[in-house]
Write an enzyme that holds these catalytic residues in place. Structure first.
Site, mmCIF file in Angstrom:
data_model
loop_
_atom_site.group_PDB
_atom_site.id
_atom_site.type_symbol
_atom_site.label_atom_id
_atom_site.label_comp_id
_atom_site.label_asym_id
_atom_site.label_seq_id
_atom_site.Cartn_x
_atom_site.Cartn_y
_atom_site.Cartn_z
ATOM 1 N N LEU A 155 0.837 -1.210 0.000
ATOM 2 C CA LEU A 155 0.000 0.000 0.000
ATOM 3 C C LEU A 155 0.871 1.259 0.000
ATOM 4 O O LEU A 155 0.889 2.017 0.958
ATOM 5 C CB LEU A 155 -0.947 -0.019 1.204
ATOM 6 C CG LEU A 155 -2.113 0.974 1.129
ATOM 7 C CD1 LEU A 155 -3.149 0.517 0.112
ATOM 8 C CD2 LEU A 155 -2.769 1.138 2.496
ATOM 9 N N ARG A 157 2.125 4.637 -2.716
ATOM 10 C CA ARG A 157 1.353 5.682 -3.409
ATOM 11 C C ARG A 157 0.419 5.094 -4.455
ATOM 12 O O ARG A 157 -0.765 5.460 -4.532
ATOM 13 C CB ARG A 157 2.315 6.687 -4.054
ATOM 14 C CG ARG A 157 2.941 7.599 -3.024
ATOM 15 C CD ARG A 157 4.052 8.423 -3.618
ATOM 16 N NE ARG A 157 5.283 7.642 -3.677
ATOM 17 C CZ ARG A 157 6.499 8.166 -3.657
ATOM 18 N NH1 ARG A 157 6.646 9.477 -3.610
ATOM 19 N NH2 ARG A 157 7.570 7.413 -3.707
ATOM 20 N N ILE A 158 0.938 4.159 -5.267
ATOM 21 C CA ILE A 158 0.083 3.585 -6.320
ATOM 22 C C ILE A 158 -0.972 2.680 -5.692
ATOM 23 O O ILE A 158 -2.139 2.705 -6.091
ATOM 24 C CB ILE A 158 0.939 2.815 -7.355
ATOM 25 C CG1 ILE A 158 1.925 3.770 -8.029
ATOM 26 C CG2 ILE A 158 0.054 2.154 -8.395
ATOM 27 C CD1 ILE A 158 2.927 3.098 -8.973
ATOM 28 N N ARG A 178 4.777 -4.231 4.587
ATOM 29 C CA ARG A 178 5.752 -4.588 5.623
ATOM 30 C C ARG A 178 5.313 -4.085 6.993
ATOM 31 O O ARG A 178 5.566 -4.703 8.005
ATOM 32 C CB ARG A 178 7.131 -4.042 5.271
ATOM 33 C CG ARG A 178 7.918 -4.975 4.365
ATOM 34 C CD ARG A 178 9.103 -4.280 3.792
ATOM 35 N NE ARG A 178 8.692 -3.068 3.090
ATOM 36 C CZ ARG A 178 9.515 -2.141 2.608
ATOM 37 N NH1 ARG A 178 10.807 -2.266 2.787
ATOM 38 N NH2 ARG A 178 9.063 -1.092 1.965
ATOM 39 N N ARG A 235 5.734 -6.128 -10.515
ATOM 40 C CA ARG A 235 6.847 -6.756 -11.217
ATOM 41 C C ARG A 235 6.536 -8.252 -11.312
ATOM 42 O O ARG A 235 6.016 -8.845 -10.357
ATOM 43 C CB ARG A 235 8.164 -6.580 -10.449
ATOM 44 C CG ARG A 235 8.757 -5.183 -10.559
ATOM 45 C CD ARG A 235 9.279 -4.895 -11.962
ATOM 46 N NE ARG A 235 9.889 -3.578 -12.081
ATOM 47 C CZ ARG A 235 9.247 -2.485 -12.512
ATOM 48 N NH1 ARG A 235 7.974 -2.559 -12.858
ATOM 49 N NH2 ARG A 235 9.888 -1.340 -12.616
ATOM 50 N N ASP A 259 0.021 -7.397 -16.053
ATOM 51 C CA ASP A 259 0.663 -6.381 -16.889
ATOM 52 C C ASP A 259 2.175 -6.584 -16.889
ATOM 53 O O ASP A 259 2.891 -5.903 -17.608
ATOM 54 C CB ASP A 259 0.315 -4.976 -16.357
ATOM 55 C CG ASP A 259 0.822 -3.855 -17.265
ATOM 56 O OD1 ASP A 259 0.687 -3.989 -18.505
ATOM 57 O OD2 ASP A 259 1.355 -2.858 -16.745
ATOM 58 N N GLU A 264 10.228 -10.387 -19.196
ATOM 59 C CA GLU A 264 9.668 -9.539 -20.263
ATOM 60 C C GLU A 264 10.700 -9.280 -21.360
ATOM 61 O O GLU A 264 11.880 -9.128 -21.041
ATOM 62 C CB GLU A 264 9.203 -8.205 -19.660
ATOM 63 C CG GLU A 264 8.082 -8.403 -18.666
ATOM 64 C CD GLU A 264 7.680 -7.112 -17.953
ATOM 65 O OE1 GLU A 264 8.164 -6.027 -18.345
ATOM 66 O OE2 GLU A 264 6.871 -7.201 -17.011
ATOM 67 N N HIS A 282 2.984 -4.749 -20.365
ATOM 68 C CA HIS A 282 3.583 -3.760 -19.442
ATOM 69 C C HIS A 282 3.240 -2.326 -19.879
ATOM 70 O O HIS A 282 4.139 -1.537 -20.212
ATOM 71 C CB HIS A 282 5.098 -3.958 -19.345
ATOM 72 C CG HIS A 282 5.689 -3.351 -18.100
ATOM 73 N ND1 HIS A 282 6.763 -3.867 -17.444
ATOM 74 C CD2 HIS A 282 5.339 -2.244 -17.390
ATOM 75 C CE1 HIS A 282 7.064 -3.113 -16.404
ATOM 76 N NE2 HIS A 282 6.203 -2.113 -16.347
HETATM 77 C C1 8YV Z 1 7.761 1.561 -17.024
HETATM 78 C C2 8YV Z 1 7.395 0.833 -14.645
HETATM 79 O O1 8YV Z 1 7.179 0.703 -17.927
HETATM 80 O O2 8YV Z 1 7.681 2.850 -13.519
HETATM 81 C C3 8YV Z 1 7.871 1.649 -13.520
HETATM 82 O O3 8YV Z 1 8.438 1.078 -12.580
HETATM 83 O O4 8YV Z 1 7.376 -0.339 -14.604
HETATM 84 C C4 8YV Z 1 6.877 1.498 -15.849
HETATM 85 O O5 8YV Z 1 6.320 2.725 -15.592
HETATM 86 C C5 8YV Z 1 9.198 1.201 -16.957
HETATM 87 O O6 8YV Z 1 9.895 1.687 -15.907
HETATM 88 C C6 8YV Z 1 9.892 1.689 -18.216
HETATM 89 O O7 8YV Z 1 9.934 0.764 -19.164
#
Ligand code: 8YV
Length: 322
Positions: A155, A157-158, A178, A235, A259, A264, A282
Site C-alpha cells: 500500500l 502511493r500507487i 511490511r 513486477r 501487466d 519480459e 507492461h
Molecule cells: C515503465 C514501470 O514501464 O515505472 C515503472 O516502474 O514499470 C513502468 O512505468 C518502466 O519503468 C519503463 O519501461
C-alpha cells in the site's frame, strides 16, 4: 554546439527523443547502442562518466557501476528501480533518482481497467464479437465485481490510488505491507496469505527485487481461492509464475490479469494458452502524457544534480543531495 556542462553522461539504452535532445544539449552523452563495438566504447568512456540516464529496465549492477570511478548520479526512468543496485550506489555515495508520483494515477487507472477486464472477461467478449460469434448467441454470463472484497499487496502511493478506485466501485479494501500504517483506516493483515484469505481480488503493487521475490506463491494462491482474481501491475518477479499457471489451470483461482511478467517481453506459452488470464504488455504507465512527465523528471533530476542543487526525487537508499 558544445553541451552546457563539461560532464560525460552514459545512456545505456535509447530514451524518448525529447529526453535525448535535452540531454544532448546539457551533457556529452555516450550512446553504446550506436557504437560499432559497445564494450569498447564503455571501456573508453568509463574513466570519465559521472552520470547515467537509465532508460526503462536498464540493468545497473554493482559490477557495472564499480567500473565507473567518477560516477555520482543515476537518473532512472520509472518508479521501480529493481534493476539498479541502489543499495550499492548509496553505500558508494552515488545518488539514484526515479520517477514517482507523476505516474501514480495512470498506473492506478490501468490496474482498475485490468481488474474489470479480468473479472468481466471483457477481452474475451471483444474477441467473441470480432469472431462473429455474437451472430449465433450471446456471450456467456461472467463473474462480477459485485460483492467482492479487494486486497492491496503493497500500500504505497500507487496502492493507495488503486484502493481509492476500488472503494469507489463499492468494494471493501484490505491491505498487507511490511508495516501497518497508522494513518490508514483499512483492515491490515500481517502476511500475504492472511490477506489473500480475506479477499477475492488480490492486487499486487509491491516493489520488485529480492525482498519481494515470489511473495505470491502457491500458498497465497490457494488462500485466494477458487473465486479469486489475481492482478499484477508491479513486477513479474513478485509472483511465482509457474505456481500461477498451475493455479489458473486447475481452478485453484478463477483468473488473473497481468501487466508484468518474470522475463519480459517473453511471456510463457503456458500463460498465452490460458483463457482465464488477461495479459497486457507492461502498459501501466504507457501513455504519451505520463511517459513525457516521467522523461522530463529524468532530465530535471540530472540538471538539478549538474547545477549542484538537490535532486528532485532521490530513492530511499541513496543520499538526497546532488
Ligand atoms: C515503465 C514501470 O514501464 O515505472 C515503472 O516502474 O514499470 C513502468 O512505468 C518502466 O519503468 C519503463 O519501461
Amino acid at each position: 554546439m558544445a553541451p552546457r556542462f563539461d560532464i560525460d553522461l552514459l545512456m545505456p539504452v535509447p530514451m524518448m527523443p525529447f529526453v535525448m535532445d535535452q540531454l544532448d544539449q546539457a551533457f556529452r552523452v555516450h550512446k553504446p547502442w550506436l557504437a560499432p563495438d559497445r564494450d569498447a566504447l564503455l571501456r573508453q568512456v568509463a574513466p570519465d562518466v559521472r552520470a547515467i540516464a537509465a532508460g526503462g529496465g536498464a540493468v545497473l549492477t554493482a559490477d557495472l557501476m564499480g567500473r565507473l570511478p567518477r560516477l555520482e548520479c543515476v537518473s532512472s526512468f520509472g518508479v521501480g528501480y529493481d534493476s539498479i543496485d541502489a543499495t550499492w550506489a548509496g553505500a558508494h555515495g552515488i545518488v539514484v533518482t526515479n520517477t514517482p508520483d507523476v505516474l501514480t494515477e495512470e498506473v492506478a487507472d490501468t490496474a482498475l481497467a485490468l481488474t474489470l477486464m479480468t473479472v468481466r472477461r471483457l477481452p474475451q467478449a471483444e474477441r467473441y464479437l470480432r469472431a462473429g460469434s455474437w451472430l449465433d448467441k450471446s456471450f456467456p454470463l461472467t463473474p462480477t465485481l459485485r460483492g467482492r472484497t479487494a486486497g492491496i499487496l503493497g500500500l504505497g502511493r500507487i496502492g493507495k490510488a488503486i484502493a481509492h478506485r476500488l472503494a469507489a466501485c463499492g468494494l471493501p479494501v484490505h491491505y498487507h505491507g511490511r508495516h501497518r500504517q497508522d494513518d490508514v483506516d483499512l483492515p491490515y493483515h500481517a502476511t500475504p496469505v492472511d490477506l489473500a484469505a480475506a479477499v477475492d481480488v488480490l492486487v499486487v503493487v509491491t516493489p520488485g527485487g529480492a525482498g519481494t521475490r515470489h511473495l505470491v506463491d502457491a500458498g497465497v494462491l490457494a488462500a485466494l481461492g477458487p473465486d479469486g482474481i489475481l492482478i499484477n501491475i508491479a513486477r513479474g518477479s513478485v509472483v511465482d509464475e509457474t505456481a500461477l499457471v498451475a493455479a489458473l489451470r486447475d481452478g485453484t483461482i478463477l483468473g488473473a490479469g497481468l501487466d508484468v511478467f518474470a522475463d519480459e517481453p517473453r511471456v510463457p506459452q503456458a500463460l498465452l494458452d490460458l483463457d482465464n488470464a488477461v495479459l497486457l504488455p507492461h502498459v501501466g504507465s504507457a501513455t504519451t502524457h505520463t511517459r513525457r512527465a516521467m522523461g522530463q523528471l529524468v532530465v530535471d533530476n540530472l540538471l538539478a544534480w549538474a547545477e549542484g542543487r538537490p535532486v528532485l526525487t532521490p530513492v530511499a537508499e541513496t543520499p538526497a543531495k546532488g
